[in-house]
Motif scaffolding. Structure first.
Motif, PDB file in Angstrom:
ATOM      1  N   GLN A   1      46.067  36.056  32.291  1.00 10.60           N
ATOM      2  CA  GLN A   1      46.559  37.715  32.277  1.00 10.60           C
ATOM      3  C   GLN A   1      45.350  37.939  32.890  1.00 10.60           C
ATOM      4  O   GLN A   1      44.573  38.600  32.406  1.00 10.60           O
ATOM      5  N   PRO A   2      45.847  39.302  34.091  1.00  9.82           N
ATOM      6  CA  PRO A   2      44.739  40.264  34.495  1.00  9.82           C
ATOM      7  C   PRO A   2      43.295  40.914  33.557  1.00  9.82           C
ATOM      8  O   PRO A   2      44.560  41.355  32.931  1.00  9.82           O
ATOM      9  N   GLY A   3      41.990  41.324  33.130  1.00  5.12           N
ATOM     10  CA  GLY A   3      41.109  41.609  32.561  1.00  5.12           C
ATOM     11  C   GLY A   3      40.959  40.883  31.159  1.00  5.12           C
ATOM     12  O   GLY A   3      40.603  41.031  30.884  1.00  5.12           O
ATOM     13  N   GLY A   4      41.454  39.412  31.498  1.00  2.51           N
ATOM     14  CA  GLY A   4      41.122  38.683  30.341  1.00  2.51           C
ATOM     15  C   GLY A   4      39.918  38.124  30.287  1.00  2.51           C
ATOM     16  O   GLY A   4      39.402  38.680  31.587  1.00  2.51           O
ATOM     17  N   SER A   5      39.975  37.462  29.708  1.00  4.98           N
ATOM     18  CA  SER A   5      38.315  36.408  29.740  1.00  4.98           C
ATOM     19  C   SER A   5      38.177  35.325  30.054  1.00  4.98           C
ATOM     20  O   SER A   5      39.249  34.514  28.509  1.00  4.98           O
TER      21      SER A   5
ATOM     22  N   MET B   1      33.745  34.805  31.866  1.00  9.19           N
ATOM     23  CA  MET B   1      34.121  35.305  32.506  1.00  9.19           C
ATOM     24  C   MET B   1      34.891  36.531  31.884  1.00  9.19           C
ATOM     25  O   MET B   1      35.561  35.755  31.685  1.00  9.19           O
ATOM     26  N   ASN B   2      34.897  37.611  32.149  1.00  2.00           N
ATOM     27  CA  ASN B   2      35.154  39.021  31.922  1.00  2.00           C
ATOM     28  C   ASN B   2      35.855  39.486  32.700  1.00  2.00           C
ATOM     29  O   ASN B   2      35.334  39.636  34.027  1.00  2.00           O
ATOM     30  N   SER B   3      36.767  40.654  32.550  1.00  3.56           N
ATOM     31  CA  SER B   3      36.865  40.763  33.474  1.00  3.56           C
ATOM     32  C   SER B   3      38.354  40.436  34.658  1.00  3.56           C
ATOM     33  O   SER B   3      37.834  40.886  35.608  1.00  3.56           O
ATOM     34  N   LEU B   4      38.692  39.711  34.207  1.00  2.00           N
ATOM     35  CA  LEU B   4      39.113  38.469  35.519  1.00  2.00           C
ATOM     36  C   LEU B   4      40.504  39.528  35.981  1.00  2.00           C
ATOM     37  O   LEU B   4      41.264  40.072  35.418  1.00  2.00           O
ATOM     38  N   LYS B   5      40.104  39.112  37.383  1.00  2.00           N
ATOM     39  CA  LYS B   5      41.250  39.239  38.733  1.00  2.00           C
ATOM     40  C   LYS B   5      41.843  38.246  38.855  1.00  2.00           C
ATOM     41  O   LYS B   5      41.592  37.650  39.438  1.00  2.00           O
ATOM     42  N   PRO B   6      43.317  38.893  39.643  1.00  2.00           N
ATOM     43  CA  PRO B   6      43.857  37.818  40.427  1.00  2.00           C
ATOM     44  C   PRO B   6      42.908  37.245  41.526  1.00  2.00           C
ATOM     45  O   PRO B   6      42.975  35.749  41.233  1.00  2.00           O
ATOM     46  N   GLU B   7      41.778  38.115  42.299  1.00  2.00           N
ATOM     47  CA  GLU B   7      41.682  36.959  43.029  1.00  2.00           C
ATOM     48  C   GLU B   7      40.616  36.134  42.636  1.00  2.00           C
ATOM     49  O   GLU B   7      39.544  35.372  43.420  1.00  2.00           O
TER      50      GLU B   7
END
Length: 121
Positions: free
Chosen positions: A13-17, A83-89
């Motif tokens: 999910q967005p915000g995940g790692s 990878m932290n604070s993942l975004k859809p992009e």
């Protein structure tokens, strides 16, 4: 025989790692500059992080600075990408690869098969 095998991709999910790993064989991970690359649908492959073979200096793409961290373990002959604070992009196929020489400024070398990272709610 040179081989690079990625693992650790998935759906988050967005915000995940996520943490990606790359197992190298046939060469030592400090023989070449090594990096993580990604390719999203309809876009060119871009390098997101690179670690040099000489002094371990690291370069990041502006789009991931402060969120991604690359590391190398010479004893295990592996490289990782946290990878932290993942975004859809950030959704893309992520590849482990080498540069052609010691420095991140060199041309491309060897590639892994890639691992899919999908960021979606």
């Amino acid at each position: 025989q040179v081989q690079l095998v990625e693992s650790g991709g998935g759906l988050v999910q967005p915000g995940g790692s996520l943490r990606l790993s790359c197992q190298a064989s046939g060469f030592s991970v400090d023989r070449y500059a090594m990096g993580w690359f990604r390719q999203a649908p309809g876009k060119e492959r871009e390098r997101v992080a690179c670690i040099s073979a000489t002094d371990g200096s690291i370069k990041y793409a502006d789009s991931v600075k402060g969120r991604f961290a690359v590391s190398r373990d010479k004893a295990k002959n592996t490289m990782a990408l946290q990878m932290n604070s993942l975004k859809p992009e950030d959704t893309a196929i992520y590849y482990c690869g080498t540069q052609s020489g010691y420095y991140c400024e060199g041309g491309p070398g060897y590639w892994g098969q890639g691992t899919q990272v999908s960021v979606s709610s």
